[in-house]
Scaffold this motif. Structure first.
Motif, PDB file in Angstrom:
ATOM      1  N   MET A   1       0.846  -1.188   0.000  1.00 54.78           N
ATOM      2  CA  MET A   1       0.000   0.000   0.000  1.00 54.78           C
ATOM      3  C   MET A   1       0.887   1.246   0.000  1.00 54.78           C
ATOM      4  O   MET A   1       1.814   1.352   0.784  1.00 54.78           O
ATOM      5  N   ALA A   2       0.605   2.175  -0.889  1.00 47.83           N
ATOM      6  CA  ALA A   2       1.402   3.392  -1.006  1.00 47.83           C
ATOM      7  C   ALA A   2       1.104   4.340   0.152  1.00 47.83           C
ATOM      8  O   ALA A   2      -0.003   4.346   0.709  1.00 47.83           O
ATOM      9  N   ALA A   3       2.097   5.125   0.491  1.00 56.32           N
ATOM     10  CA  ALA A   3       1.910   6.133   1.539  1.00 56.32           C
ATOM     11  C   ALA A   3       0.927   7.184   1.049  1.00 56.32           C
ATOM     12  O   ALA A   3       0.894   7.505  -0.141  1.00 56.32           O
ATOM     13  N   PRO A   4       0.106   7.727   1.948  1.00 59.84           N
ATOM     14  CA  PRO A   4      -0.845   8.757   1.540  1.00 59.84           C
ATOM     15  C   PRO A   4      -0.113   9.997   1.033  1.00 59.84           C
ATOM     16  O   PRO A   4       0.973  10.335   1.493  1.00 59.84           O
ATOM     17  N   THR A   5      -0.723  10.687   0.092  1.00 63.97           N
ATOM     18  CA  THR A   5      -0.163  11.926  -0.441  1.00 63.97           C
ATOM     19  C   THR A   5      -0.456  13.048   0.545  1.00 63.97           C
ATOM     20  O   THR A   5      -1.617  13.306   0.860  1.00 63.97           O
ATOM     21  N   PRO A   6       0.582  13.705   1.048  1.00 63.57           N
ATOM     22  CA  PRO A   6       0.348  14.758   2.044  1.00 63.57           C
ATOM     23  C   PRO A   6      -0.461  15.923   1.486  1.00 63.57           C
ATOM     24  O   PRO A   6      -0.443  16.190   0.284  1.00 63.57           O
ATOM     25  N   LEU A   7      -1.139  16.606   2.374  1.00 67.87           N
ATOM     26  CA  LEU A   7      -1.851  17.821   1.990  1.00 67.87           C
ATOM     27  C   LEU A   7      -0.837  18.909   1.670  1.00 67.87           C
ATOM     28  O   LEU A   7       0.236  18.962   2.271  1.00 67.87           O
ATOM     29  N   PRO A   8      -1.176  19.803   0.757  1.00 66.48           N
ATOM     30  CA  PRO A   8      -0.300  20.946   0.505  1.00 66.48           C
ATOM     31  C   PRO A   8      -0.368  21.903   1.689  1.00 66.48           C
ATOM     32  O   PRO A   8      -1.253  21.795   2.547  1.00 66.48           O
ATOM     33  N   LYS A   9       0.546  22.838   1.725  1.00 69.29           N
ATOM     34  CA  LYS A   9       0.544  23.828   2.809  1.00 69.29           C
ATOM     35  C   LYS A   9      -0.656  24.752   2.642  1.00 69.29           C
ATOM     36  O   LYS A   9      -0.758  25.463   1.650  1.00 69.29           O
ATOM     37  N   THR A  10      -1.554  24.693   3.615  1.00 70.59           N
ATOM     38  CA  THR A  10      -2.765  25.505   3.572  1.00 70.59           C
ATOM     39  C   THR A  10      -2.854  26.473   4.742  1.00 70.59           C
ATOM     40  O   THR A  10      -3.774  27.252   4.806  1.00 70.59           O
ATOM     41  N   GLY A  11      -1.934  26.399   5.656  1.00 74.10           N
ATOM     42  CA  GLY A  11      -1.998  27.213   6.861  1.00 74.10           C
ATOM     43  C   GLY A  11      -2.523  26.387   8.022  1.00 74.10           C
ATOM     44  O   GLY A  11      -3.307  25.449   7.832  1.00 74.10           O
ATOM     45  N   ALA A  12      -2.083  26.719   9.214  1.00 74.31           N
ATOM     46  CA  ALA A  12      -2.423  25.944  10.400  1.00 74.31           C
ATOM     47  C   ALA A  12      -3.924  25.875  10.685  1.00 74.31           C
ATOM     48  O   ALA A  12      -4.432  24.799  11.002  1.00 74.31           O
ATOM     49  N   PRO A  13      -4.681  26.992  10.594  1.00 76.82           N
ATOM     50  CA  PRO A  13      -6.111  26.897  10.886  1.00 76.82           C
ATOM     51  C   PRO A  13      -6.845  25.946   9.936  1.00 76.82           C
ATOM     52  O   PRO A  13      -7.673  25.144  10.365  1.00 76.82           O
TER      53      PRO A  13
ATOM     54  N   ARG B   1      -6.634  14.197   6.319  1.00 72.12           N
ATOM     55  CA  ARG B   1      -5.224  14.344   6.670  1.00 72.12           C
ATOM     56  C   ARG B   1      -4.295  14.178   5.474  1.00 72.12           C
ATOM     57  O   ARG B   1      -3.093  14.335   5.594  1.00 72.12           O
ATOM     58  N   SER B   2      -4.864  13.826   4.323  1.00 76.20           N
ATOM     59  CA  SER B   2      -4.065  13.649   3.113  1.00 76.20           C
ATOM     60  C   SER B   2      -4.937  13.963   1.902  1.00 76.20           C
ATOM     61  O   SER B   2      -6.158  14.056   2.011  1.00 76.20           O
ATOM     62  N   LEU B   3      -4.288  14.105   0.741  1.00 74.27           N
ATOM     63  CA  LEU B   3      -5.058  14.324  -0.488  1.00 74.27           C
ATOM     64  C   LEU B   3      -5.965  13.134  -0.764  1.00 74.27           C
ATOM     65  O   LEU B   3      -7.049  13.296  -1.326  1.00 74.27           O
ATOM     66  N   ASP B   4      -5.539  11.951  -0.370  1.00 75.84           N
ATOM     67  CA  ASP B   4      -6.359  10.752  -0.571  1.00 75.84           C
ATOM     68  C   ASP B   4      -7.712  10.894   0.124  1.00 75.84           C
ATOM     69  O   ASP B   4      -8.723  10.407  -0.378  1.00 75.84           O
ATOM     70  N   ASP B   5      -7.723  11.552   1.272  1.00 77.03           N
ATOM     71  CA  ASP B   5      -8.968  11.728   2.031  1.00 77.03           C
ATOM     72  C   ASP B   5      -9.943  12.683   1.332  1.00 77.03           C
ATOM     73  O   ASP B   5     -11.113  12.749   1.703  1.00 77.03           O
ATOM     74  N   LEU B   6      -9.464  13.426   0.352  1.00 75.89           N
ATOM     75  CA  LEU B   6     -10.314  14.388  -0.354  1.00 75.89           C
ATOM     76  C   LEU B   6     -11.024  13.799  -1.563  1.00 75.89           C
ATOM     77  O   LEU B   6     -11.845  14.469  -2.181  1.00 75.89           O
TER      78      LEU B   6
END
Length: 62
Positions: free
Chosen positions: A1-13, A24-29
């Motif tokens: 299973m491949a590692a999830p693709t991280p989210l881009p920097k969107t800011g802490a809030p 928590r990742s692009l996969d979740d979108l």
């Protein structure tokens, strides 16, 4: 299973708001209405544009 693709920097809030709803990742979108995320406290139009661009780039790379 491949590692999830991280989210881009969107800011802490925005990152905290997304994590609170389980994104928590692009996969979740996958299949998520990005405009619906605007209702989350901390997720503004800029964050949605960044997420949309990251998803489009990922699709183009596939």
């Amino acid at each position: 299973m491949a590692a999830p693709t991280p989210l881009p920097k969107t800011g802490a809030p925005a990152r905290a708001a997304l994590a609170a709803v389980g994104i928590r990742s692009l996969d979740d979108l996958e299949g998520v209405d990005l405009d619906g995320l605007l209702g989350l406290h901390g997720v503004g139009p800029k964050a949605v544009r960044v997420l949309r661009a990251a998803l489009a780039e990922r699709a183009a790379d596939a």
